[in-house]
Write an enzyme that holds these catalytic residues in place. Sequence first.
Site, short mmCIF file in Angstrom:
data_model
loop_
_atom_site.label_atom_id
_atom_site.label_comp_id
_atom_site.label_asym_id
_atom_site.label_seq_id
_atom_site.Cartn_x
_atom_site.Cartn_y
_atom_site.Cartn_z
N LYS A 20 11.77 27.25 38.24
CA LYS A 20 11.34 26.52 39.44
C LYS A 20 9.94 25.96 39.24
O LYS A 20 9.69 24.76 39.45
CB LYS A 20 11.37 27.45 40.66
CG LYS A 20 10.71 26.86 41.89
CD LYS A 20 10.65 27.89 43.01
CE LYS A 20 9.83 27.38 44.18
NZ LYS A 20 10.38 26.17 44.81
N LYS A 116 28.30 21.64 48.57
CA LYS A 116 28.36 23.08 48.34
C LYS A 116 29.44 23.38 47.30
O LYS A 116 30.50 22.77 47.29
CB LYS A 116 28.67 23.82 49.64
CG LYS A 116 27.55 23.74 50.68
CD LYS A 116 26.35 24.55 50.28
CE LYS A 116 25.23 24.42 51.29
NZ LYS A 116 25.47 25.13 52.55
N SER A 434 11.59 21.08 60.25
CA SER A 434 10.39 21.42 59.49
C SER A 434 9.63 20.18 59.04
O SER A 434 10.22 19.13 58.81
CB SER A 434 10.75 22.27 58.27
OG SER A 434 11.62 21.56 57.41
N GLU A 485 7.35 24.10 62.24
CA GLU A 485 7.79 25.36 61.61
C GLU A 485 6.83 25.88 60.54
O GLU A 485 7.26 26.42 59.52
CB GLU A 485 9.20 25.19 61.02
CG GLU A 485 10.22 24.77 62.06
CD GLU A 485 11.64 24.65 61.51
OE1 GLU A 485 11.88 25.11 60.37
OE2 GLU A 485 12.50 24.10 62.20
N TRP A 562 23.99 33.00 55.04
CA TRP A 562 22.86 32.94 54.12
C TRP A 562 22.16 34.30 53.98
O TRP A 562 21.02 34.38 53.54
CB TRP A 562 21.88 31.85 54.54
CG TRP A 562 22.40 30.49 54.20
CD1 TRP A 562 23.53 30.19 53.50
CD2 TRP A 562 21.80 29.23 54.55
NE1 TRP A 562 23.68 28.82 53.38
CE2 TRP A 562 22.64 28.21 54.01
CE3 TRP A 562 20.65 28.87 55.25
CZ2 TRP A 562 22.35 26.86 54.17
CZ3 TRP A 562 20.36 27.52 55.40
CH2 TRP A 562 21.20 26.53 54.87
N HIS A 643 22.64 21.33 63.68
CA HIS A 643 22.51 20.54 62.46
C HIS A 643 23.35 21.16 61.35
O HIS A 643 23.43 22.38 61.22
CB HIS A 643 21.04 20.49 62.01
CG HIS A 643 20.87 19.85 60.66
ND1 HIS A 643 21.07 18.51 60.45
CD2 HIS A 643 20.54 20.38 59.46
CE1 HIS A 643 20.87 18.24 59.17
NE2 HIS A 643 20.55 19.35 58.54
N GLU A 667 24.00 15.86 57.63
CA GLU A 667 23.63 15.23 56.36
C GLU A 667 24.68 14.17 56.10
O GLU A 667 25.88 14.42 56.20
CB GLU A 667 23.64 16.27 55.23
CG GLU A 667 23.37 15.69 53.85
CD GLU A 667 24.60 15.12 53.18
OE1 GLU A 667 24.46 14.07 52.52
OE2 GLU A 667 25.70 15.69 53.32
N HIS A 696 15.86 15.13 50.02
CA HIS A 696 15.71 15.88 48.77
C HIS A 696 15.24 14.99 47.63
O HIS A 696 15.15 15.44 46.49
CB HIS A 696 17.03 16.57 48.41
CG HIS A 696 17.36 17.68 49.37
ND1 HIS A 696 18.16 17.48 50.46
CD2 HIS A 696 16.98 18.98 49.42
CE1 HIS A 696 18.27 18.61 51.14
NE2 HIS A 696 17.56 19.54 50.52
N CYS A 728 17.79 16.10 56.73
CA CYS A 728 17.51 17.55 56.78
C CYS A 728 16.04 17.74 57.09
O CYS A 728 15.30 16.78 57.32
CB CYS A 728 17.90 18.17 55.43
SG CYS A 728 18.26 19.94 55.51
#
Length: 753
Positions: A20, A116, A434, A485, A562, A643, A667, A696, A728
Amino acid sequence: MALKTSVIGFPRIGKNRELKFAGEKFFKGEIKSEELEKTAAEIRAYGWKKQAEAGISFIPSNDFSFYDNMLDTAFLFGAIPSRYKALSLSPLETYFAVSHGYQGKAGDVKALPMKKWFNTNYHYIVPELSDDTKIELSVQNKPLSEYKEAKSLGIQTVPSVIGAYTFLTLATYTGTKKAEDFSEDAVNVLAALSKSLYDAGAEWISFAEAALVLDVSDSQKSLFTSIYKKLLAKIHEQTKIKVVLQTYFGDVRDVYKEICSLGFDAIGLDFVEGKKTLELVQSGFPKNTLILAGLVNGKNIWRTNYENKIKILEEIKKHVPEENIVISSSCSLLHVPYTTQSEEKLNCDIKKHFAFAEEKLAELHDFATGDTKAFAENKKLFAIERVFKTPGVQKALSELKEQDFVRKPDFEEREKIQHETFRLPLFPTTTIGSFPQTKEVRANRAAYKKGTITKEQYVAFNHKKIAECIALQEKLGLDVLVHGEFERNDMVEYFGSQLYGYIFTQNAWVQSYGTRCVKPPIIWGDVSRREPMTVEWSVFAQKQTKKIVKGMLTGPVTILNWSFPREDISLKEQAQQIALAIREEVLDLEKNGIKIIQIDEAALREKLPLRRSDWHTEYLDWAIPAFRLVHAKVKPETQIHTHMCYSEFNDIIRDIDAMDADVITFEASRGDLKILDALKEANFRTEVGPGVYDIHSARVPSVEEIRTALEKMLEKVQKEKLWVNPDCGLKTRGDEETEKSLANLVEAAKQLR
């Protein structure tokens, strides 16, 4: 005799998320590709060595990826859309342009769609095949280079490649050609790949065909058998390499007979999620073929109950000779964290119940050796009564009635009341929740967590950020605002940390996509709310403006999906427990003057059973009511938003409408707005905000691009029902690109009014 063992895949983000951090530095131009490649090599070597030390017989290679194995396979096949090739970037930069998008001197392209991966929180890049696509083996032969890399370390591996059937089934087609038209070339590539691996010393190759656990039609069955009859014939003509057909995430009931008749040297079957797998094996298994029996759960973090698995193993032995049985993980271990050894703060009495990836290697070793001491310890562990029921939670569940899941009045009447109450313009603009999480924001949270700043200092910093965020949104002209957030590290962990029944880890990170990692909390016991979780922040934000500020919550199904769930009670009961806790928060927000409350169900689709016949009975019949339970008690004038992101929603669109929210944002930009057709066909009543740009990607969408998307939406959605928003949350984006993108979004909406 000792049994052999197999692992389908190993975590690849690095024990301390090295991939990452190196990846993000590379994207910012802070390091060169050589340093990123060096980090990747170290991560691969660590995984191979750990598996070798555990005595794993079949160690995979090519399970590593900088972003996603489906994208790797597209590059292996040379199936790269021409717009990315036209950028004339390096191979690695082209790879990231496909996955992230690109906006720079070489051009401006969006990323390919992301969805996904079956029923997991992992995402894959959807390959795009046009009539001009030529499938041929890439000169950058990743499976070969990684096989040689492992071999140089003295480790013999089984190169694993996503199979042609799964690749072609999950790909999208932009022209007249379909999967069948590309199958011959795909076979030729995989045959050539097998030859190159065999020449390098590989003894096995594994083709991962997860799509076989889905509902398989007759035409799909024909495609699968055609591919493998040709591929196996070509491989056997040219090599003596042995071939594994690997499946996971369910059973292969629709094609089991065909699989058994094709002549694979080994067949990998899932005995954890495959409800009919044992029954299929009992009906017969091919002679002289290894069975890779997926008995150790690759998706959850609880210790394996050896006694239960031994019963399955003994049944398998009745139909497969013991020398042909290989004990395996049920799927790749990339879905679980690296090791419990990194959890220094967890009480040992708690930690002993968990098995992360490295502990699962030890479990496989125990099965292989039949270690009597390990089996005795395991039996003792499962004899312990781990948790006790919470009386208050059980009482609340027992008192639930049908009316607790039904909101009054009905949608049409509420919609009129809300339009009169809010008087928002056409195409109201908002964001998903956010705002950018800068270094300063993360440092403030970390300092408070470590105790190096006081609560007053922590709150003061967040209040300042909230006020700035509200002011920015007002300046931009957004209609419905959010507080940003800044107090939240994660949309699930934040809530779980304020609920009874949850346990949190220090380093239990798993990959969601690319460099995006998540740290799922663990549901340990009965769940209930400790105290109000978001009210203070929402009330403060609302005081900063005369415009409406949304309250922001995560829904019960997403919190459950999650998290690492319990295995001792049903998912339905866990969802209802969480729903009751979130309902308390919804009612407190309403009581404190919050007029719009967003309850995100980003992961609703995620745990939908892979077979359509199970959708309602095993999931939707409790998941949709769990969401309704959260909001059924609010007033008609309180507007409920939700959402959803990065999944296929078209085939459950009527169930989504039945959630009875007032507004749903989806999305949509990466999926080319395909959801619009489903909305129109279903006469979708809920107001909608299909995302107008992909958050993204670092690229900034133009006003024209957003307006074009909105005009396309208006062909399928009534203008009175259309909201305008990004795909998103903006947490991962930078301040400058966020402001520019939102300014263009607002301008596009104004031009249409």
